[in-house]
Every structure is written in structure tokens, then in C-alpha cells.
Design an enzyme around this catalytic site. Sequence first.
Site, short mmCIF file in Angstrom:
data_model
loop_
_atom_site.label_atom_id
_atom_site.label_comp_id
_atom_site.label_asym_id
_atom_site.label_seq_id
_atom_site.Cartn_x
_atom_site.Cartn_y
_atom_site.Cartn_z
N GLU A 130 0.86 -1.18 0.00
CA GLU A 130 0.00 0.00 0.00
C GLU A 130 0.90 1.24 0.00
O GLU A 130 2.12 1.12 0.20
CB GLU A 130 -0.90 0.01 1.24
CG GLU A 130 -1.83 -1.20 1.32
CD GLU A 130 -2.69 -1.20 2.57
OE1 GLU A 130 -3.42 -2.18 2.77
OE2 GLU A 130 -2.62 -0.22 3.36
N PRO A 131 0.34 2.43 -0.19
CA PRO A 131 1.18 3.63 -0.17
C PRO A 131 2.02 3.77 1.10
O PRO A 131 3.15 4.26 1.06
CB PRO A 131 0.16 4.76 -0.29
CG PRO A 131 -0.97 4.16 -1.07
CD PRO A 131 -1.05 2.74 -0.59
N ILE A 164 0.99 -3.10 -7.74
CA ILE A 164 0.70 -4.54 -7.79
C ILE A 164 1.03 -5.11 -9.17
O ILE A 164 0.34 -4.80 -10.16
CB ILE A 164 -0.76 -4.82 -7.41
CG1 ILE A 164 -1.10 -4.18 -6.07
CG2 ILE A 164 -1.03 -6.33 -7.40
CD1 ILE A 164 -0.19 -4.59 -4.92
N GLU A 250 10.36 -15.08 -2.28
CA GLU A 250 10.33 -13.93 -3.19
C GLU A 250 11.70 -13.29 -3.31
O GLU A 250 12.19 -12.99 -4.42
CB GLU A 250 9.32 -12.92 -2.69
CG GLU A 250 9.25 -11.65 -3.49
CD GLU A 250 8.14 -10.71 -3.02
OE1 GLU A 250 8.21 -9.51 -3.34
OE2 GLU A 250 7.22 -11.18 -2.33
N ARG A 251 12.37 -13.10 -2.19
CA ARG A 251 13.65 -12.41 -2.19
C ARG A 251 14.75 -13.27 -2.82
O ARG A 251 15.62 -12.76 -3.51
CB ARG A 251 14.00 -11.99 -0.77
CG ARG A 251 13.08 -10.87 -0.29
CD ARG A 251 13.06 -10.68 1.21
NE ARG A 251 12.20 -9.55 1.55
CZ ARG A 251 11.82 -9.25 2.79
NH1 ARG A 251 12.20 -10.01 3.81
NH2 ARG A 251 11.04 -8.20 3.01
N GLN A 344 28.09 2.22 -19.60
CA GLN A 344 29.22 3.13 -19.81
C GLN A 344 30.11 2.63 -20.94
O GLN A 344 30.55 3.41 -21.80
CB GLN A 344 30.03 3.25 -18.51
CG GLN A 344 31.21 4.19 -18.59
CD GLN A 344 30.80 5.66 -18.56
OE1 GLN A 344 29.66 6.00 -18.29
NE2 GLN A 344 31.75 6.54 -18.84
#
Length: 385
Positions: A130-131, A164, A250-251, A344
Amino acid sequence: MNEPIYFTDEHRQFRDNLRRFVQQEIVPQAGAWEEAGMVPREVLRQMGSLGFLGIRYPEQYGGSALDTVYSAILAEELGRSTFGGFAVTVTVHTDMASPHLANFGTPEQLARWLPALIKGEKVCAVAVTEPDAGSDVAGIRTRALRERSGDGDHWVINGSKMFITNGVHGDLYFVGAKTDLEAKGSRGISIFAVEKGTPGFRVGRALNKSGWLCSDTAELVFENCRVPAANLIGEENKGFYQIMRNFQNERMVLGAACVGEASRAIELTLAYVRERKAFGATLWDKQAIRQRLAARAAQVEAARALVYHAAWLDAQGQECVKEVSMVKALCGELVNEVLYDCQQFHGGFGYMREAAIERMVRDARVEAIGGGATEVMLEEVAKRM
């Protein structure tokens, strides 16, 4: 790159099949998906038919019942596609959203939804952020209240979600909401399965991102959204622990994708500097350039070893929060450092939209933010030192 010591012949065959699929079916088409802002559903169905979407799930639902190392292979190879939006579309479905169902769903819920997710017939999303509640899951404000009436037992959800992935074109959403309004902090959160088309649930807006352009990202809105009580995933008020458990997977997957992106970027840059000439010689003849690439290659090799070590620990059922947090912090930062150097060394061409490196630079930036910002991950490591 060297193969991880954990690899078996089956791991190699899975990797080779997946790499071939990505090169033949994804890379030639994904540029158009960037323009369209989404990965076509038929591609996900194709991946489902080849067994790429259910590698960790039980065979009775159409899965392959494999281990965590296969998830790392999946994410690394998708990262090598050079299209981060494609990689995250798939891995959110396979390793960030659907595990809520696979790990905590009832037999009835599994039979209802999991086969279609494994086949790619339905796409899922996880709606926790959420925010004011990203890495800080305890800050969730969306709430769900129990309502028993003449038309049955329901939960009524009110609130909104932000950033999301798969939010615009998804079919099934795993939504975190506060169910005990008196509970403090991380307590009193539950997870609900919400299907697209449920009254009171809508996509607020599609979000316009810097990178990951073929991944659809949305704001979701819940206004008196009534879902059946049977859609509660796991135990009431225990959702925080479910979310934390899934964060580990997830990570780890995000870290593996970063390794795939970084290693492929180095390959592309090597090919470029060996051809590009300046001041009477190729860029590869410049000591500063080849040593910098060599140093980056060493870092990526080390990061890859850590990713597969964490995946192996998880596959053995061992505690690995510290190692996974290290993976996310290290790989999220490293992929940005590698892409900076690679762009670069591509010079002006690396700033052009026609160059894969330009897209990869934009895609990489969020890897140090999404799924747990680097600073949050380092705190998780520090707590365990």
C-alpha cells in the site's frame, strides 16, 4: 559461468530447456510486449504446458514437485532474457503470489484454483503493498470485516493496494487486510483470495513505470468488496506470518533474476567491446575496461554462488533468513553496479532505446527497491549477526 555444485543432470536439463525456450520464444517477441505493456496470456499458457509454472507444486494438481534450486534456475534464466518485465510477470505468478495458495490453501481451495494457475489459464497477483505499507507490512490499512447475513458468510474488504504486479490483467489476487482492528502492529492481518469481477473490486489505474514495461502494474481499489468466508487463505489473523514466510522465497527469486540479468549484461558488453574500436584498438584492448569487466564477472560469480547456496539451504528445510536477506541486498545493488558499467562501456549506443543494455539499466533500478529495499534487508542481516 561455472555451474553450482548442487546441480544434477536434471537441473542442467531443466536449465537448458528453459534457456532454449527463452531464446526462441521470448527474446524475439518481447520488444513488442514492451510497447503493449503486457505479456500475452498465450505465452503463459505455453509456459504452463511445458511445466515451467508449477515446478514446486504437487503432481496431483499438475505440478512437478521439485525443489527450491529449480526456482532459482527459473528466475536466473528469465533474468537472462534481458526483459525484466517478462521475468517479473512470471516469477510473481510462480513464486510470489501462488505460494500463498500452495502453502496455506485448503484442499478445496487448491483443487479450485491451483491447476489453472499451473497451466497458465489464470494469472495471479499478490496484493499486500500500500502507499504506507511496502517493506513495512505491519502498516497495512486495508481492512476486512466479517458479515453474516441471509445470503451467507462473507468478509467485506475496504481499502486500496499500490504497485501490484499483474494487477491489471490478473485473474486471482491474494489480498492482505486487517481483520482484527484492535490488534497492534503486525497482528490481526489475514489473506484473502479475490477473483477478478468480484463486486466492489476494481483496478483503480494502470501505473506508468520507468522500467519493467511489459509487466502490468496497478493500483487496486476495494469498496465494500464482499468475498465468501471460504476465500480466507490460511488462519484468520495469521497473515503476517504467511507473508513473511513467502518473502523468503520472493527475495531469493529476485536475487537469482538479478544474477541472470547481470551475467547476460556482461556477455553482451564483452561482445560489444571486442568489436568496438577507439584510438586504433578495440575497447577490449584497454586495460581499464577489461579489468573492470573482470572484476564485475568475479562479483557476479560470487553472488550466484550465494543465491544457489540459499536455495539449497531452503530445499534442505534449513533456516536461511540471513542468507536470503544477504542475497536480496547484495544482488539488488550489484545488478545496478554491473549495468552502470556495461552501459558506460557501450558509450552513446548504450543510451539508445534500441540497445538491450539501455532497457536493462531501467529494469535493474527497481531490483534494489522491490521485494524489500536494500536497507531493510541489511537490517535483517544485522539482527542475525
